[in-house]
Design an enzyme around this catalytic site. Structure first.
Site, mmCIF file in Angstrom:
data_model
loop_
_atom_site.group_PDB
_atom_site.id
_atom_site.type_symbol
_atom_site.label_atom_id
_atom_site.label_comp_id
_atom_site.label_asym_id
_atom_site.label_seq_id
_atom_site.Cartn_x
_atom_site.Cartn_y
_atom_site.Cartn_z
ATOM 1 N N ALA A 194 39.824 59.598 23.594
ATOM 2 C CA ALA A 194 39.566 58.799 22.395
ATOM 3 C C ALA A 194 40.890 58.523 21.694
ATOM 4 O O ALA A 194 41.429 59.396 21.012
ATOM 5 C CB ALA A 194 38.609 59.542 21.465
ATOM 6 N N GLU A 195 41.408 57.317 21.882
ATOM 7 C CA GLU A 195 42.704 56.973 21.311
ATOM 8 C C GLU A 195 42.701 55.681 20.515
ATOM 9 O O GLU A 195 43.693 55.342 19.895
ATOM 10 C CB GLU A 195 43.736 56.834 22.433
ATOM 11 C CG GLU A 195 43.924 58.089 23.242
ATOM 12 C CD GLU A 195 44.964 57.910 24.321
ATOM 13 O OE1 GLU A 195 46.141 57.699 23.979
ATOM 14 O OE2 GLU A 195 44.593 57.967 25.514
ATOM 15 N N GLN A 196 41.586 54.934 20.573
ATOM 16 C CA GLN A 196 41.518 53.650 19.877
ATOM 17 C C GLN A 196 40.179 53.547 19.158
ATOM 18 O O GLN A 196 39.132 53.753 19.760
ATOM 19 C CB GLN A 196 41.643 52.494 20.865
ATOM 20 C CG GLN A 196 42.926 52.511 21.652
ATOM 21 C CD GLN A 196 42.935 51.466 22.761
ATOM 22 O OE1 GLN A 196 41.943 50.833 23.055
ATOM 23 N NE2 GLN A 196 44.086 51.309 23.387
#
Length: 155
Positions: A76-78
């Site tokens: 989960a990075e964006q």
């Protein structure tokens, strides 16, 4: 695998992204990691603008865990343009479906700033793998909250 006195004992490999992408090398990597005796894990790159339940089902359809495999990972990075609460709800949906299916708590992979801004304390019960970009030696960790018991990765 042992290269320059560095022993490789485990590997996480990209399995899926969003609703329809499957890494073209996933099956090959997954199969060969097991053949080589390397503990293996798979991750899903989360696309915030897409349906989280369908993303979870896509991941489940591609990743068959066996005894000794590592827990699934949600990358989960964006957050896209979603409000924080909407993003958190989508993350919860994916995590719940995957945990129910595999009967193991997934690991969340993200960077420390993203975790603090978009995830926060309600996800502290999940194992956390913190990316420390551009810190080749001794990545920093706050040592409190969820960052006191985490895996870290220097990139």
């Amino acid at each position: 695998m042992n290269v320059e006195n560095i022993q490789l004992n485990f590997a996480f490999m990209k399995a899926t992204e969003g609703l329809g992408l499957t890494d073209k090398n996933f099956k090959y990597n997954w199969r060969n990691a097991k053949k080589q005796g390397i503990a293996r894990g798979a991750y899903h790159f989360f696309i915030a603008s897409q349906d989280p339940a369908k993303q979870a089902q896509h991941f489940i359809s591609k990743v068959k865990l066996s005894p000794g495999d590592l827990p699934p990972v949600l990358d989960a990075e964006q957050a896209s343009i979603l409000p924080v609460n909407a993003f958190r709800q989508k993350i919860r949906t994916w995590l719940t479906i995957v945990e129910t299916h595999y009967k193991v708590k997934p690991i969340i992979y993200t960077n420390a700033d993203f975790y603090k801004k978009y995830l926060g304390p309600e996800f502290n019960t999940y194992p956390l793998w913190v990316a420390h970009y551009y810190e080749k030696e001794n990545p920093a960790s706050t040592g409190n909250g969820p960052f006191g018991n985490t895996m870290t990765e220097a990139m």
